[in-house]
Design a protein around this motif. Structure first.
Motif, PDB file in Angstrom:
ATOM      1  N   GLY A 241       0.835  -1.211   0.000  1.00  0.00           N
ATOM      2  CA  GLY A 241       0.000   0.000   0.000  1.00  0.00           C
ATOM      3  C   GLY A 241       0.861   1.249   0.000  1.00  0.00           C
ATOM      4  O   GLY A 241       2.092   1.181   0.038  1.00  0.00           O
ATOM      5  N   ASP A 246      -1.889   4.844   3.478  1.00  0.00           N
ATOM      6  CA  ASP A 246      -2.312   3.572   4.090  1.00  0.00           C
ATOM      7  C   ASP A 246      -1.591   3.236   5.392  1.00  0.00           C
ATOM      8  O   ASP A 246      -1.760   2.142   5.921  1.00  0.00           O
ATOM      9  N   LEU A 249      -3.256   1.698   8.518  1.00  0.00           N
ATOM     10  CA  LEU A 249      -3.891   0.379   8.433  1.00  0.00           C
ATOM     11  C   LEU A 249      -3.080  -0.714   9.125  1.00  0.00           C
ATOM     12  O   LEU A 249      -3.475  -1.876   9.125  1.00  0.00           O
ATOM     13  N   ARG A 251      -0.404  -2.273   8.433  1.00  0.00           N
ATOM     14  CA  ARG A 251       0.033  -3.403   7.608  1.00  0.00           C
ATOM     15  C   ARG A 251       1.480  -3.766   7.922  1.00  0.00           C
ATOM     16  O   ARG A 251       2.266  -2.918   8.329  1.00  0.00           O
ATOM     17  N   SER A 321      -4.447  -7.796   8.784  1.00  0.00           N
ATOM     18  CA  SER A 321      -3.941  -6.825   7.801  1.00  0.00           C
ATOM     19  C   SER A 321      -3.271  -7.493   6.603  1.00  0.00           C
ATOM     20  O   SER A 321      -3.284  -6.950   5.502  1.00  0.00           O
TER      21      SER A 321
END
Ligand code: ZN
Length: 514
Positions: A241, A246, A249, A251, A321
């Protein structure tokens, strides 16, 4: 780069037949039936011109010739940034000027198997329902939209507006070089409307700044010991991402995970590290990373067990995620002639493990907005060094530099020639709740679109931070039609959202009479 060049035509030299020089509607154009007609005519014209970053001369010359044909004052700088000025219309002659801003370069990506020479070919447009796409390539709506909106107003004879100063910059997609270079003293306007925004339901009103830092660990090489087995450790399948859009998020970061697994191996076994790499560019959360390792054949089973155990922990941590995350060890058949010293190998693991990564602070004035973060975005091994590249966005400059300082302190602590160098330092554009332009735009939005706009502030870094720094006190907003997946071959523009933005823009201009 070519020699410095300028093209200037006096403003008071506007010829009455200027309209006769406008681009002819192309009956065969793919977008010929879309409204507003003038916008899509220019969108299609510009799309025919190849214009990747550093290849903007042709589009810049096109705009210069457009300006000359209409008797508009025009200035082109040595890297092909272009400024076109148009006087205010009747009743707006003495209004304070408005700057329009967009960028002329586009991201050049094509699908696998698609042969497209971005240096020579324009974008082949196609319409699918409400959306305009490229054909196996990026569309370049980012930021053809901005150029087409600006030219549409410059071309008009029936839209009331204050004096206009249209700045179209180059190299936006590769570190904002155009805006960095542009001589803002050529602008007299103190209010600016930008068109590099992709959400027609909102007005954009502030962004972060950012800086990139290279953490450089000198590589001490040794001859690879004889009789060892080469294996490849991989981390792949992460959600990845955009590192600024992002980052909230949570991740996983493939480079961080790689260091975690390599560290676990180094802690337990006499493993030698030959190289590491990961990431794709400085604005992408790395989705893949790998290391080449040498070890005794007798240790391969134990190494596999360690990797499996750490991988099991990681998969549990990131099952929401990054559900497709994979970590594994596989044989490598390449010849490995040299390895990094144990000191260098451990330094790499320590540096990645201790570098701040992910969200660092949340805004306490704007709900759910990330204030500062860092992404370890790239990892590479060269003859001279192992480099770990971070990009640090922050809504507050001092926080950006404080995170950078932590990285620099770490290099200091490691010593042995480890150093940090930085590039692309871009200031933020702070949200101003008292912005007059934002108030005018919000009213115009309600009047024309019969809805309340959301006001958005972003954790991403845009050229507007540079304009904010170069022109103290400037009042800015950004607007634009709906585009998705920009910078990818899935990029698409919702053509039905252009007409409302066009009406909004005209209404904002009509209200800027002071
Ligand atoms: Zn872009």
């Amino acid at each position: 780069m070519s020699a410095h060049q300028t093209a200037t035509t006096a403003v008071n030299d506007r010829r009455p037949d200027a309209a006769a020089h406008s681009v002819r509607a192309d009956e065969n154009g793919v977008l010929a039936n879309l409204k507003p007609e003038v916008f899509f005519r220019y969108f299609e014209e510009i799309s025919r011109i190849p214009r990747g970053s550093y290849n903007e001369k042709q589009v810049s010359d096109y705009i210069a010739s457009f300006a000359r044909d209409r008797g508009l004052e025009c200035y082109q700088d040595d890297i092909y940034n272009i400024l076109v000025k148009k006087p205010g219309t009747i009743g707006y002659e003495n209004a304070s000027p408005v700057i329009f801003h967009g960028h002329t370069d586009i991201v050049c990506e094509s699908d696998e198997g698609v042969e497209h020479d971005f240096a020579k070919q324009g974008i082949k447009l196609r319409i699918d329902g409400d959306f305009i796409h490229g054909t196996g390539t990026t569309l370049g709506a980012d930021n053809t939209v901005g150029v087409a909106l600006a030219l549409s107003v410059l071309d008009s004879t029936d839209i009331p507006h204050p004096p206009l100063e249209v700045v179209l910059t180059v190299q936006e997609e590769v570190g904002k070089g155009g805006a960095q270079h542009f001589d803002a003293s050529r602008l007299t306007g103190r209010r600016l409307i930008d068109f590099n925004w992709h959400d027609p339901k909102s007005l954009f009103a502030g962004c972060a700044g950012d800086i990139s830092a290279r953490f450089r660990i000198p590589a001490e090489w040794q001859k690879a010991p004889a009789g060892l087995t080469a294996v490849r450790l991989f981390v792949k399948g992460l959600s990845s991402g955009h590192s600024e859009f992002d980052i909230h998020l949570e991740r996983a970061n493939a480079i961080v995970l790689l260091a975690r697994v390599v560290g676990a191996l180094l802690d337990d076994l006499p493993v030698r590290l030959a190289s590491v790499k990961g990431g794709v560019n400085r604005y992408v959360i790395p989705g893949d990373a790998e290391a080449l390792l040498l070890l005794h054949q007798a240790d391969v089973d134990r190494a596999s067990e360690i990797v499996r155990n750490v991988a099991a922990d990681i998969k549990k941590e990131f099952f929401v995620s990054d559900p497709k995350l994979e970590v594994g060890l596989e044989p490598s058949d390449g010849l490995v002639e040299r390895v990094l010293s144990d000191v260098t190998a451990n330094s790499v693991v320590q540096a990645i493990t201790l570098t701040p990564n992910g969200v660092q602070s949340m805004s306490l004035t704007i709900a759910n907005l990330v204030e500062s973060s860092n992404t370890i975005a790239l990892l590479s091994t060269s003859d001279e060094e192992v480099e770990i590249l971070s990009t640090i966005p922050s809504a507050i400059s001092s926080r950006r530099y404080a995170i950078l300082k932590r990285i620099e302190r770490l290099a200091q602590l490691m010593g042995r020639g480890t150093k940090v160098t930085t590039f692309a330092d871009c200031p933020e554009w702070p949200y101003n709740k008292d912005s007059k332009l934002l108030a005018v735009a919000a009213r115009a939005f309600e009047d024309t679109l019969k809805a309340k706009p959301h006001v958005e502030v972003s954790h991403s870094s845009l050229e507007l931070g540079l304009f904010n720094k170069k022109i103290p006190g400037i009042d800015m907003i950004s607007i634009g039609p709906e585009a998705f997946d920009v910078h990818t071959t899935r990029e698409r523009l919702n053509h039905t959202t252009v007409e409302p933005i066009w009406r909004l823009l005209k209404e904002i201009l009509r209200n800027l009479r002071d």
